[in-house]
Motif scaffolding. Structure first.
Motif, short mmCIF file in Angstrom:
data_model
loop_
_atom_site.label_atom_id
_atom_site.label_comp_id
_atom_site.label_asym_id
_atom_site.label_seq_id
_atom_site.Cartn_x
_atom_site.Cartn_y
_atom_site.Cartn_z
N GLU A 10 0.93 -1.24 -0.19
CA GLU A 10 -0.02 0.08 -0.05
C GLU A 10 0.66 1.25 -0.01
O GLU A 10 0.43 2.30 -0.63
N SER A 11 2.15 1.25 0.64
CA SER A 11 2.81 2.19 0.67
C SER A 11 3.40 2.59 -0.75
O SER A 11 3.71 3.83 -0.91
N VAL A 12 3.79 1.59 -1.46
CA VAL A 12 4.10 1.81 -2.69
C VAL A 12 2.89 2.13 -3.80
O VAL A 12 3.02 3.06 -4.67
N GLN A 13 1.81 1.38 -3.75
CA GLN A 13 0.88 1.70 -4.67
C GLN A 13 -0.13 2.77 -4.19
O GLN A 13 -0.60 3.21 -5.19
N GLY A 14 -0.44 2.93 -3.02
CA GLY A 14 -1.29 4.21 -2.59
C GLY A 14 -2.39 3.49 -2.08
O GLY A 14 -2.74 2.44 -2.53
N ILE A 15 -3.48 4.31 -1.32
CA ILE A 15 -4.89 3.95 -1.15
C ILE A 15 -5.56 4.79 -1.66
O ILE A 15 -5.32 5.89 -1.87
N GLN A 16 -6.93 4.36 -1.75
CA GLN A 16 -7.97 5.07 -2.36
C GLN A 16 -8.35 6.41 -1.56
O GLN A 16 -8.43 6.12 -0.42
N VAL A 17 -8.31 7.60 -2.02
CA VAL A 17 -8.76 8.59 -1.18
C VAL A 17 -10.11 9.20 -1.74
O VAL A 17 -10.18 9.02 -2.93
N GLY A 27 -8.35 9.28 -6.57
CA GLY A 27 -7.14 8.44 -6.93
C GLY A 27 -6.51 7.75 -5.59
O GLY A 27 -7.00 7.54 -4.77
N LEU A 28 -5.39 7.41 -6.09
CA LEU A 28 -4.47 6.57 -4.91
C LEU A 28 -3.54 7.30 -4.57
O LEU A 28 -2.77 8.03 -5.46
N SER A 29 -3.28 7.31 -3.09
CA SER A 29 -2.48 8.35 -2.61
C SER A 29 -1.38 7.49 -1.81
O SER A 29 -1.77 6.82 -0.91
N ARG A 30 0.02 7.76 -1.95
CA ARG A 30 0.89 7.16 -1.09
C ARG A 30 1.13 7.89 0.42
O ARG A 30 1.27 7.05 1.42
N MET A 87 -8.70 11.22 7.72
CA MET A 87 -8.85 12.45 6.99
C MET A 87 -7.30 13.09 6.69
O MET A 87 -6.62 13.09 7.62
N ILE A 88 -7.12 13.39 5.56
CA ILE A 88 -5.76 14.04 5.29
C ILE A 88 -6.05 15.51 4.69
O ILE A 88 -7.08 15.57 3.81
N GLU A 89 -5.15 16.19 4.63
CA GLU A 89 -5.32 17.67 4.16
C GLU A 89 -4.90 17.41 2.65
O GLU A 89 -4.01 16.80 2.26
N LYS A 90 -5.49 18.26 2.03
CA LYS A 90 -5.15 18.41 0.52
C LYS A 90 -3.77 18.36 0.03
O LYS A 90 -3.20 17.89 -0.78
N GLU A 91 -3.07 19.44 0.93
CA GLU A 91 -1.78 19.93 0.81
C GLU A 91 -0.82 18.91 1.01
O GLU A 91 0.36 18.90 0.39
N ARG A 92 -1.04 18.02 1.84
CA ARG A 92 -0.35 16.77 2.20
C ARG A 92 -0.34 15.69 1.14
O ARG A 92 0.52 14.67 1.24
N LEU A 93 -1.19 15.69 0.13
CA LEU A 93 -1.25 14.83 -0.91
C LEU A 93 -0.25 15.00 -2.14
O LEU A 93 0.38 15.95 -2.34
N GLU A 94 -0.16 14.08 -3.05
CA GLU A 94 0.64 14.07 -4.29
C GLU A 94 0.02 15.57 -4.97
O GLU A 94 -1.26 15.60 -5.06
N LYS A 95 0.84 15.78 -5.99
CA LYS A 95 0.40 17.08 -6.79
C LYS A 95 -0.80 16.76 -7.65
O LYS A 95 -1.60 17.58 -7.76
N ASP A 96 -0.75 15.46 -8.47
CA ASP A 96 -1.86 15.19 -9.04
C ASP A 96 -3.19 15.01 -8.64
O ASP A 96 -4.11 15.38 -9.21
N LEU A 97 -3.14 14.53 -7.24
CA LEU A 97 -4.28 14.59 -6.46
C LEU A 97 -4.94 16.11 -5.82
O LEU A 97 -6.08 16.32 -5.87
N GLN A 98 -4.02 16.76 -5.64
CA GLN A 98 -4.27 18.18 -5.14
C GLN A 98 -5.04 18.78 -6.49
O GLN A 98 -6.09 19.51 -6.00
N GLU A 99 -4.63 18.46 -7.66
CA GLU A 99 -5.25 19.28 -8.75
C GLU A 99 -6.67 18.52 -9.35
O GLU A 99 -7.40 19.25 -9.97
#
Length: 141
Positions: free
Chosen positions: A24-31, A40-43, A116-128
């Motif tokens: 999961e750390s490599v692939q990410g989990i669904q947010v 999408g998937l977020s590491r 819950m996770i703040e949008k700013e702490r996610l990967e750039k593609d998920l932020q957009e």
């Protein structure tokens, strides 16, 4: 019981969570956004979920190992248990079962299942990909 064994049990609990969920750390989990739509998937969310789970397992096994041992040490100094030393083992087993039974729901509730996770702490593609400021993920057990 060796006190260092308790630390090893707790460390192994954390390590087992990390090993089992390392993919999961490599692939990410669904947010998800606030409407429940998949973003999408977020590491970053996966790392947070894994650490939350590891801490809850450490609390579960650490307390389950520590409390019966401390209880045995304290009661072992009393006159009653010095005269009846055969009661030490049943006391240890019963207190372990009692503490484990109480710690299971407590350790699962330390961190909510829906993280819950703040949008700013996610990967750039998920932020957009979303306009929500906070996204959600399932932490797992």
């Amino acid at each position: 019981m060796d006190p260092n064994l308790q630390y090893w049990k707790t460390a192994l609990a954390v390590l087992s969570v990390w090993l089992v969920r390392s993919e999961e750390s490599v692939q990410g989990i669904q947010v998800f956004d606030s409407n429940g739509n998949s973003v999408g998937l977020s590491r970053a969310a996966a790392d947070e979920a894994i650490w939350d789970t590891a801490w809850s397992r450490a609390a579960l096994l650490g307390m389950t190992a520590a409390v019966p041992t401390l209880l045995g040490l304290l009661l072992g100094k009393t006159r009653f248990f010095q005269k009846n030393s055969l009661l030490a083992a049943p006391l240890h087993y019963m207190s372990t079962a009692l503490v484990l039974g109480m710690m299971i729901p407590l350790s699962f509730s330390i961190f909510p299942q829906l993280g819950m996770i703040e949008k700013e702490r996610l990967e750039k593609d998920l932020q957009e990909a979303t306009i929500d400021g906070k996204l959600f993920y399932h932490r797992g057990l």
